[in-house]
Scaffold this motif. Structure first.
Motif, PDB file in Angstrom:
ATOM      1  N   LEU A  47       0.830  -1.199   0.000  1.00  0.00           N
ATOM      2  CA  LEU A  47       0.000   0.000   0.000  1.00  0.00           C
ATOM      3  C   LEU A  47       0.866   1.252   0.000  1.00  0.00           C
ATOM      4  O   LEU A  47       1.729   1.424   0.865  1.00  0.00           O
ATOM      5  N   ASP A  50      -3.106   5.720  -2.035  1.00  0.00           N
ATOM      6  CA  ASP A  50      -4.413   5.150  -2.366  1.00  0.00           C
ATOM      7  C   ASP A  50      -4.330   4.058  -3.423  1.00  0.00           C
ATOM      8  O   ASP A  50      -5.284   3.804  -4.150  1.00  0.00           O
ATOM      9  N   GLU A  51      -3.161   3.388  -3.499  1.00  0.00           N
ATOM     10  CA  GLU A  51      -3.026   2.293  -4.453  1.00  0.00           C
ATOM     11  C   GLU A  51      -2.064   1.236  -3.929  1.00  0.00           C
ATOM     12  O   GLU A  51      -1.265   1.487  -3.028  1.00  0.00           O
ATOM     13  N   LEU A  52      -2.181   0.056  -4.513  1.00  0.00           N
ATOM     14  CA  LEU A  52      -1.281  -1.048  -4.207  1.00  0.00           C
ATOM     15  C   LEU A  52      -0.203  -1.108  -5.287  1.00  0.00           C
ATOM     16  O   LEU A  52      -0.507  -0.974  -6.472  1.00  0.00           O
ATOM     17  N   ILE A  66      -2.456  -1.078  -8.555  1.00  0.00           N
ATOM     18  CA  ILE A  66      -3.885  -1.395  -8.462  1.00  0.00           C
ATOM     19  C   ILE A  66      -4.527  -0.385  -7.511  1.00  0.00           C
ATOM     20  O   ILE A  66      -4.123  -0.294  -6.344  1.00  0.00           O
ATOM     21  N   PRO A  67      -5.521   0.379  -7.979  1.00  0.00           N
ATOM     22  CA  PRO A  67      -6.190   1.336  -7.092  1.00  0.00           C
ATOM     23  C   PRO A  67      -6.964   0.623  -5.981  1.00  0.00           C
ATOM     24  O   PRO A  67      -7.508  -0.470  -6.196  1.00  0.00           O
ATOM     25  N   LEU A  68      -7.016   1.233  -4.805  1.00  0.00           N
ATOM     26  CA  LEU A  68      -7.833   0.687  -3.721  1.00  0.00           C
ATOM     27  C   LEU A  68      -9.272   0.569  -4.192  1.00  0.00           C
ATOM     28  O   LEU A  68      -9.786   1.447  -4.881  1.00  0.00           O
ATOM     29  N   LYS A  70     -10.391  -1.561  -6.359  1.00  0.00           N
ATOM     30  CA  LYS A  70     -10.473  -2.121  -7.714  1.00  0.00           C
ATOM     31  C   LYS A  70      -9.916  -3.536  -7.724  1.00  0.00           C
ATOM     32  O   LYS A  70      -8.892  -3.814  -7.105  1.00  0.00           O
ATOM     33  N   CYS A  73      -7.606  -7.632  -5.349  1.00  0.00           N
ATOM     34  CA  CYS A  73      -6.598  -7.099  -4.423  1.00  0.00           C
ATOM     35  C   CYS A  73      -7.019  -5.765  -3.826  1.00  0.00           C
ATOM     36  O   CYS A  73      -6.950  -5.563  -2.609  1.00  0.00           O
ATOM     37  N   GLY A  74      -7.444  -4.853  -4.687  1.00  0.00           N
ATOM     38  CA  GLY A  74      -7.858  -3.534  -4.205  1.00  0.00           C
ATOM     39  C   GLY A  74      -9.070  -3.591  -3.299  1.00  0.00           C
ATOM     40  O   GLY A  74      -9.186  -2.819  -2.348  1.00  0.00           O
TER      41      GLY A  74
END
Length: 152
Positions: A47, A50-52, A66-68, A70, A73-74
């Motif tokens: 993290l 606001d994304e992975l 990957i956006p949170l 989505k 995973c998100g």
């Protein structure tokens, strides 16, 4: 079916003499990929705001960010809970990093009480993961967390 009690003992031995986050995350991803059957990907997303962001993994090249909220995973990160998906193609908003993936399990990763990422496992077989796998993988992630100095 994986013997998670035995895998827990193996993981503890593997990580016993090392605390470094990058070394242990690399070893953990490789260990899961080698020891759990029917996988085509296993790895971490960390993290950042606001994304992975892609971390240590085993398998084909993967989505880097990957956006949170989505994809699997998100969503697991946003909801701070493990998500087990029998058919990724039926999961609303699924992000297809590898078209061979059919099922997936994603477990949140913590540093203390703070969410720092997720551990993601994909399989080329639908309905690959059971509730026993969910509990077993969650326990292995807890072992990783307890034996690693994860930056927060």
């Amino acid at each position: 079916m994986a013997d998670y009690d035995f895998l827990s003992k193996q993981l503890k031995a593997l990580l016993a003499d090392e605390k470094h986050f990058l070394a242990n995350s690399s070893q953990f991803a490789a260990f899961i990929f080698q020891e759990v059957e029917d996988l085509n990907w296993a790895g971490f997303y960390w993290l950042e705001e606001d994304e992975l962001v892609l971390g240590s993994f085993q398998g084909k090249v993967a989505c880097v960010r990957i956006p949170l909220g989505k994809g699997v995973c998100g969503t697991a990160a946003a909801e701070k809970q493990t998500i087990l998906v029998d058919d990724v193609h039926a999961f609303s908003g699924h992000i297809a990093c590898d078209s061979a993936s059919e099922s997936e399990i994603v477990v949140p990763v913590y540093a203390g009480e703070r969410l720092v990422g997720v551990f993601d496992i994909d399989s080329p077989r639908k309905s690959r993961f059971t509730q026993d796998d969910k509990m077993g993988i969650e326990n292995l992630v807890k072992i990783y967390q307890s034996m690693t100095n994860i930056p927060d």
